[in-house]
Design a protein around this motif. Structure first.
Motif, PDB file in Angstrom:
ATOM      1  N   ILE A 184       0.846  -1.192   0.000  1.00 30.22           N
ATOM      2  CA  ILE A 184       0.000   0.000   0.000  1.00 30.22           C
ATOM      3  C   ILE A 184       0.884   1.246   0.000  1.00 30.22           C
ATOM      4  CG2 ILE A 184      -1.638   1.271   1.444  1.00 30.22           C
ATOM      5  CD1 ILE A 184      -2.593  -1.568   2.410  1.00 30.22           C
ATOM      6  N   TYR A 185       1.901   1.211   0.847  1.00 31.51           N
ATOM      7  CA  TYR A 185       2.823   2.347   0.965  1.00 31.51           C
ATOM      8  C   TYR A 185       3.479   2.657  -0.378  1.00 31.51           C
ATOM      9  CZ  TYR A 185       6.826   5.070   2.584  1.00 31.51           C
ATOM     10  OH  TYR A 185       7.762   6.046   2.767  1.00 31.51           O
ATOM     11  N   GLU A 186       3.992   1.600  -1.035  1.00 34.55           N
ATOM     12  CA  GLU A 186       4.710   1.808  -2.296  1.00 34.55           C
ATOM     13  C   GLU A 186       3.793   2.359  -3.378  1.00 34.55           C
ATOM     14  OE1 GLU A 186       7.804   1.867  -3.260  1.00 34.55           O
ATOM     15  OE2 GLU A 186       8.388   1.507  -1.191  1.00 34.55           O
ATOM     16  N   ASN A 187       2.521   1.968  -3.336  1.00 31.26           N
ATOM     17  CA  ASN A 187       1.577   2.467  -4.328  1.00 31.26           C
ATOM     18  C   ASN A 187       1.457   3.982  -4.261  1.00 31.26           C
ATOM     19  OD1 ASN A 187      -0.313   0.829  -6.189  1.00 31.26           O
ATOM     20  ND2 ASN A 187       0.160  -0.539  -4.486  1.00 31.26           N
ATOM     21  N   VAL A 188       1.374   4.498  -3.028  1.00 31.77           N
ATOM     22  CA  VAL A 188       1.222   5.944  -2.879  1.00 31.77           C
ATOM     23  C   VAL A 188       2.555   6.645  -3.118  1.00 31.77           C
ATOM     24  CG1 VAL A 188       0.392   7.774  -1.362  1.00 31.77           C
ATOM     25  CG2 VAL A 188      -0.626   5.513  -1.233  1.00 31.77           C
ATOM     26  N   ALA A 189       3.644   5.992  -2.680  1.00 26.73           N
ATOM     27  CA  ALA A 189       4.955   6.636  -2.795  1.00 26.73           C
ATOM     28  C   ALA A 189       5.456   6.652  -4.238  1.00 26.73           C
ATOM     29  CB  ALA A 189       5.965   5.912  -1.906  1.00 26.73           C
ATOM     30  N   TYR A 190       4.877   5.796  -5.092  1.00 22.86           N
ATOM     31  CA  TYR A 190       5.389   5.665  -6.459  1.00 22.86           C
ATOM     32  C   TYR A 190       5.456   7.001  -7.187  1.00 22.86           C
ATOM     33  CZ  TYR A 190       5.703   4.320 -11.333  1.00 22.86           C
ATOM     34  OH  TYR A 190       6.092   4.220 -12.633  1.00 22.86           O
ATOM     35  N   GLY A 191       4.339   7.748  -7.140  1.00 17.03           N
ATOM     36  CA  GLY A 191       4.282   9.022  -7.848  1.00 17.03           C
ATOM     37  C   GLY A 191       5.342   9.989  -7.361  1.00 17.03           C
ATOM     38  N   LYS A 196      13.249   9.984   2.938  1.00 16.02           N
ATOM     39  CA  LYS A 196      12.321   9.040   3.532  1.00 16.02           C
ATOM     40  C   LYS A 196      11.217   9.757   4.335  1.00 16.02           C
ATOM     41  CE  LYS A 196      11.463   4.686   4.548  1.00 16.02           C
ATOM     42  NZ  LYS A 196      10.782   3.919   3.527  1.00 16.02           N
ATOM     43  N   SER A 197      11.641  10.720   5.149  1.00 13.27           N
ATOM     44  CA  SER A 197      10.665  11.362   6.026  1.00 13.27           C
ATOM     45  C   SER A 197       9.627  12.147   5.221  1.00 13.27           C
ATOM     46  CB  SER A 197      11.383  12.286   7.016  1.00 13.27           C
ATOM     47  OG  SER A 197      12.081  13.286   6.307  1.00 13.27           O
ATOM     48  N   ALA A 198      10.088  12.802   4.152  1.00  7.24           N
ATOM     49  CA  ALA A 198       9.166  13.577   3.324  1.00  7.24           C
ATOM     50  C   ALA A 198       8.163  12.661   2.644  1.00  7.24           C
ATOM     51  CB  ALA A 198       9.950  14.366   2.282  1.00  7.24           C
ATOM     52  N   ILE A 199       8.656  11.490   2.187  1.00 13.32           N
ATOM     53  CA  ILE A 199       7.750  10.549   1.521  1.00 13.32           C
ATOM     54  C   ILE A 199       6.740  10.011   2.529  1.00 13.32           C
ATOM     55  CG2 ILE A 199       7.618   8.335   0.314  1.00 13.32           C
ATOM     56  CD1 ILE A 199      10.271   8.954  -0.978  1.00 13.32           C
ATOM     57  N   ASN A 200       7.236   9.639   3.724  1.00 15.15           N
ATOM     58  CA  ASN A 200       6.321   9.142   4.764  1.00 15.15           C
ATOM     59  C   ASN A 200       5.203  10.128   5.027  1.00 15.15           C
ATOM     60  OD1 ASN A 200       7.696   6.805   5.149  1.00 15.15           O
ATOM     61  ND2 ASN A 200       8.878   7.529   6.912  1.00 15.15           N
ATOM     62  N   GLU A 201       5.603  11.394   5.151  1.00 19.45           N
ATOM     63  CA  GLU A 201       4.639  12.438   5.471  1.00 19.45           C
ATOM     64  C   GLU A 201       3.598  12.572   4.368  1.00 19.45           C
ATOM     65  OE1 GLU A 201       5.446  16.960   6.229  1.00 19.45           O
ATOM     66  OE2 GLU A 201       6.771  15.706   7.444  1.00 19.45           O
ATOM     67  N   ALA A 202       4.099  12.587   3.121  1.00 21.21           N
ATOM     68  CA  ALA A 202       3.190  12.756   1.983  1.00 21.21           C
ATOM     69  C   ALA A 202       2.253  11.563   1.848  1.00 21.21           C
ATOM     70  CB  ALA A 202       3.997  12.945   0.708  1.00 21.21           C
ATOM     71  N   VAL A 203       2.765  10.352   2.125  1.00 21.50           N
ATOM     72  CA  VAL A 203       1.918   9.158   2.027  1.00 21.50           C
ATOM     73  C   VAL A 203       0.793   9.252   3.042  1.00 21.50           C
ATOM     74  CG1 VAL A 203       1.868   6.670   2.447  1.00 21.50           C
ATOM     75  CG2 VAL A 203       3.686   7.646   1.062  1.00 21.50           C
ATOM     76  N   GLU A 204       1.139   9.637   4.278  1.00 19.03           N
ATOM     77  CA  GLU A 204       0.099   9.724   5.309  1.00 19.03           C
ATOM     78  C   GLU A 204      -0.932  10.790   4.940  1.00 19.03           C
ATOM     79  OE1 GLU A 204       1.404  10.061   9.364  1.00 19.03           O
ATOM     80  OE2 GLU A 204      -0.569  10.764  10.006  1.00 19.03           O
ATOM     81  N   LYS A 205      -0.419  11.931   4.465  1.00 24.09           N
ATOM     82  CA  LYS A 205      -1.310  13.033   4.133  1.00 24.09           C
ATOM     83  C   LYS A 205      -2.288  12.620   3.020  1.00 24.09           C
ATOM     84  CE  LYS A 205      -1.043  17.709   2.408  1.00 24.09           C
ATOM     85  NZ  LYS A 205      -0.225  18.335   1.386  1.00 24.09           N
ATOM     86  N   LEU A 218      -8.611   6.973   3.841  1.00 18.67           N
ATOM     87  CA  LEU A 218      -8.232   5.565   3.874  1.00 18.67           C
ATOM     88  C   LEU A 218      -7.254   5.290   5.005  1.00 18.67           C
ATOM     89  CD1 LEU A 218      -8.692   2.989   2.172  1.00 18.67           C
ATOM     90  CD2 LEU A 218      -6.675   3.578   0.849  1.00 18.67           C
ATOM     91  N   TRP A 219      -6.694   6.337   5.574  1.00 22.44           N
ATOM     92  CA  TRP A 219      -5.601   6.197   6.542  1.00 22.44           C
ATOM     93  C   TRP A 219      -5.985   5.287   7.701  1.00 22.44           C
ATOM     94  CZ3 TRP A 219      -0.641   6.490   7.088  1.00 22.44           C
ATOM     95  CH2 TRP A 219      -0.088   6.570   8.376  1.00 22.44           C
ATOM     96  N   ASP A 220      -7.153   5.527   8.301  1.00 18.35           N
ATOM     97  CA  ASP A 220      -7.513   4.756   9.495  1.00 18.35           C
ATOM     98  C   ASP A 220      -7.677   3.272   9.202  1.00 18.35           C
ATOM     99  OD1 ASP A 220      -7.439   6.926  11.164  1.00 18.35           O
ATOM    100  OD2 ASP A 220      -9.498   7.525  10.666  1.00 18.35           O
ATOM    101  N   SER A 233       0.298  -6.126   0.794  1.00 22.22           N
ATOM    102  CA  SER A 233       0.011  -5.898  -0.616  1.00 22.22           C
ATOM    103  C   SER A 233      -1.291  -5.121  -0.810  1.00 22.22           C
ATOM    104  CB  SER A 233      -0.088  -7.231  -1.355  1.00 22.22           C
ATOM    105  OG  SER A 233      -0.610  -7.018  -2.653  1.00 22.22           O
ATOM    106  N   ALA A 234      -1.281  -4.229  -1.790  1.00 26.45           N
ATOM    107  CA  ALA A 234      -2.474  -3.457  -2.107  1.00 26.45           C
ATOM    108  C   ALA A 234      -3.584  -4.354  -2.637  1.00 26.45           C
ATOM    109  CB  ALA A 234      -2.141  -2.383  -3.135  1.00 26.45           C
ATOM    110  N   TYR A 235      -3.221  -5.546  -3.084  1.00 23.81           N
ATOM    111  CA  TYR A 235      -4.235  -6.452  -3.637  1.00 23.81           C
ATOM    112  C   TYR A 235      -5.059  -7.125  -2.552  1.00 23.81           C
ATOM    113  CZ  TYR A 235      -2.766  -5.821  -8.400  1.00 23.81           C
ATOM    114  OH  TYR A 235      -2.516  -5.283  -9.640  1.00 23.81           O
ATOM    115  N   GLY A 236      -4.631  -6.941  -1.289  1.00 26.06           N
ATOM    116  CA  GLY A 236      -5.425  -7.483  -0.192  1.00 26.06           C
ATOM    117  C   GLY A 236      -6.571  -6.564   0.210  1.00 26.06           C
ATOM    118  N   LEU A 237      -6.637  -5.362  -0.396  1.00 23.41           N
ATOM    119  CA  LEU A 237      -7.702  -4.417  -0.051  1.00 23.41           C
ATOM    120  C   LEU A 237      -8.978  -4.752  -0.814  1.00 23.41           C
ATOM    121  CD1 LEU A 237      -5.662  -1.088  -0.265  1.00 23.41           C
ATOM    122  CD2 LEU A 237      -6.333  -2.290   1.811  1.00 23.41           C
TER     123      LEU A 237
END
Lengths: 338, 279
Positions: free
Chosen positions: B129-136, B145-154, B161-163, B172-176
């Motif tokens: 899931i993380y990599e899907n959002v971080a890809y862009g 790393k910290s900037a990507i983490n922040e942007a992914v959460e945001k 979807l965060w909660d 895996s994103a395919y488990g959603l």
């Protein structure tokens, strides 16, 4: 439906079923016979009934001439080297029959085939994957692209001996590479290129278009999309299709008989004067060795022993390489599956 | 033929059961303007003389029967049609924030970063899931790393979807579920901070509950993004859009505020379509 028609249908049904079944099992029978025949006869050469149980000289020595003779009521079968040592100890004249290539082993052939497979597969995969990416991801359906596709299809149908002659003319004579690994790599590589391109393109096409569009819509460039979102998912399929290529490369005789293979060579490939000579040396190869041994006349139990041994090793070698790429494929697939 | 309704007309009664009738809002400046656009796939023309001004920070819905060209127009906005052989705008222009997006000096990669897209079929990549959002972010060159983490959460928070996924970002994103996957795709589109988000029937494969969640999300996102949504579902257009454009056979029949289109359309065809007489 009338009764007779129902009966006719049932007969047709049963006939078709048995026909299909018979055809399928006939293939199985033929395959079993081939593998058993080579396996059983070959294992007589590969293994011993006593000692270390493995015919060590067969795996570690080069081919030698076999000498067969009788001395003081005892039958001797000695290799070239052993025969000379024996003669030094026994200063007598003996009537010895010599059988070429039937003593010693096939170690240089195994090494040579391994080198040919690795080199030509690297060449074919590099060029094949690049052109498959171009054809499937970049090119539009223009007239010249259609022409290229026809050319690739035609290339796949060219007989391997023609590839051999082409490699001989271009690499061996025109480029002055002589009989060399390099000439063999390019000849074999070009021979399986169509299969690699077709297989790679199929694997690329199997990657869902949504993955490409999703990536492009995020502002990824075409190359970023291909590298991160297309190729990783196509690689398992590409490896699968290249297994067939490996089998052909390891087994073909015609393309290498003029370009890369020696009937007999005493030095091993690493025994070169300078490292740049490495790619310009000819090597012994298993399929060519089988051909050379089999075309020696007269045939007898000693030549047969060597033929089946070499054939069995070739089968095992192809099997081992295929197994390795299957393992590799499964690993990549497990890591990146959807 | 095209009626441009600049001021809002309060509607007397919603013709459809709207869960949440959009309140009239002052119209924002235009984000995308489409001028006299004709569009063809090779010899087959699918859009005829389309004129449209899409306001920023609002949800604009494209409705119309299948094959009317609404998805084609949507895919013009981020030049996704470039991927199709022979597809091109034969005349007219499309401007994003005053710039012609088909001008030769426009970097299409840059355009697509500014104009994000969510597809009909959710298309996460088979990674976490993380990599899907971080890809862009990664393709844009983010490495911290910290900037990507922040942007992914945001982005995951913005996509509501965060909660649901914060404890399993690495699975895996395919488990959603289907709805979660579609919201993940929305989060992925939001992560690169586009100005416009295009949505091509984002709920067509979702069940009613997942649809409701995505619709609510779309309606909230209009505060920060310009959203254009193609939908077959008229209730959906009614529920979550501020403006509606009705297309029929490659022409824009009517464009105006959603309440006006649904309660008091000026064109006979629009009325026939939304009341279900054809389409």
């Amino acid at each position: 439906m009338s009764k007779s028609r129902r009966a006719r249908n049932r007969i047709a049904q049963t006939t078709a079923f048995w026909l299909f079944r018979f055809a399928t099992y006939a293939i199985l029978a033929a395959a079993t016979y081939i593998f058993l025949d080579i396996g059983i006869k070959g294992s007589r050469t590969l293994f011993n009934t006593q000692g270390p149980f493995i015919n060590v000289p067969f795996f570690t020595q080069g081919p030698q001439t076999l000498f067969v003779f009788e001395y003081e009521g005892k039958k001797y079968t000695l290799s070239d080297r052993e025969f000379r040592a024996w003669k030094a100890q026994h200063p007598v004249e003996v009537e010895a029959t010599s059988v070429a290539y039937s003593a010693g082993g096939v170690w240089p052939c195994i090494v040579g085939t391994g080198l040919l497979v690795v080199g030509s597969m690297i060449f074919a995969l590099a060029v094949g994957i690049c052109s498959a990416i171009y054809l499937n991801e970049y090119s539009q359906n223009t007239r010249s692209i259609r022409l290229i596709r026809i050319a690739i299809l035609n290339l796949a149908g060219v007989p391997s001996i023609v590839f051999g002659l082409f490699g001989f003319g271009l690499f061996v004579i025109f480029f002055h590479w002589n009989v060399s690994l390099l000439a063999g790599w390019f000849t074999l590589g070009l021979m399986i290129l169509p299969a690699i391109i077709t297989g790679s393109e199929e694997s690329l096409r199997a990657v869902p278009n949504g993955l490409r569009e999703g990536s492009l819509a995020l502002g990824a460039t075409k190359w970023q999309t291909i590298r991160k979102n297309v190729l990783p998912y196509a690689i398992p399929g590409i490896l699968t299709s290249s297994i067939l290529g490996i089998g052909r490369v390891a087994g073909e005789t015609a393309p290498i008989m003029f370009t890369a293979a020696y009937a007999l060579r005493d030095e091993m490939p690493w025994q070169v004067q300078h490292w740049t000579d490495f790619v310009f040396q000819g090597v012994m190869a298993l399929p060519y060795h089988i051909y050379v041994v089999s075309s020696k006349i007269p045939q007898n139990e000693y030549t047969e022993r060597m033929q089946y041994g070499a054939a069995c090793i070739l089968l095992l070698l192809v099997f081992a390489i295929a197994l390795a790429s299957i393992v590799l494929r499964e690993r990549t697939r497990r890591r990146l599956s959807w | 033929m095209v009626v441009m309704e600049k001021e809002e007309i309060p509607h007397p009664a919603p013709p459809l059961k709207l869960q949440k009738p959009p309140e009239p809002e002052p119209r924002q400046p235009d984000m995308i303007s489409v001028e006299d656009v004709d569009f063809s796939y090779s010899a087959h023309q699918v859009l005829y003389d389309v004129n449209l001004e899409i306001p920023s920070r609002a949800v604009t819905a494209f409705i119309g029967p299948s094959g009317c060209g609404k998805t084609t127009l949507l895919r013009c906005f981020n030049r996704m049609n470039d991927l199709i052989d022979g597809a091109r705008i034969t005349s007219g222009s499309i401007e994003l924030d005053g710039y012609n997006i088909n001008a030769p000096d426009v970097d299409v990669v840059d355009l697509r970063r500014r104009v994000g897209m969510v597809f009909q079929k959710s298309n996460p990549v088979p990674r976490s899931i993380y990599e899907n959002v971080a890809y862009g972010l990664r393709v844009l060159g983010a490495t911290k790393k910290s900037a990507i983490n922040e942007a992914v959460e945001k982005s995951l928070r913005a996509a509501a979807l965060w909660d649901e996924v914060k404890d399993r970002l690495d699975s895996s994103a395919y488990g959603l579920s289907g709805g979660q996957q579609q919201r993940l795709c929305i989060a992925r589109a939001l992560a690169v901070e586009p100005e416009v988000v295009l949505m091509d029937e984002p709920c067509s494969a979702l069940d009613p509950i997942a649809t409701a969640k995505v619709e609510e999300l779309i309606y909230q996102l209009r505060e920060n993004f310009t959203i254009v949504i193609v939908t077959h579902n008229m209730q959906q257009a009614g529920r979550c859009s501020n403006y509606t454009a009705f297309f029929y056979l490659g022409r824009l029949i009517e464009f105006g505020s959603t309440s006006k289109i649904f309660s008091n359309p000026s064109e006979r065809k629009t009325e026939d379509y939304i009341t279900g007489r054809f389409g």
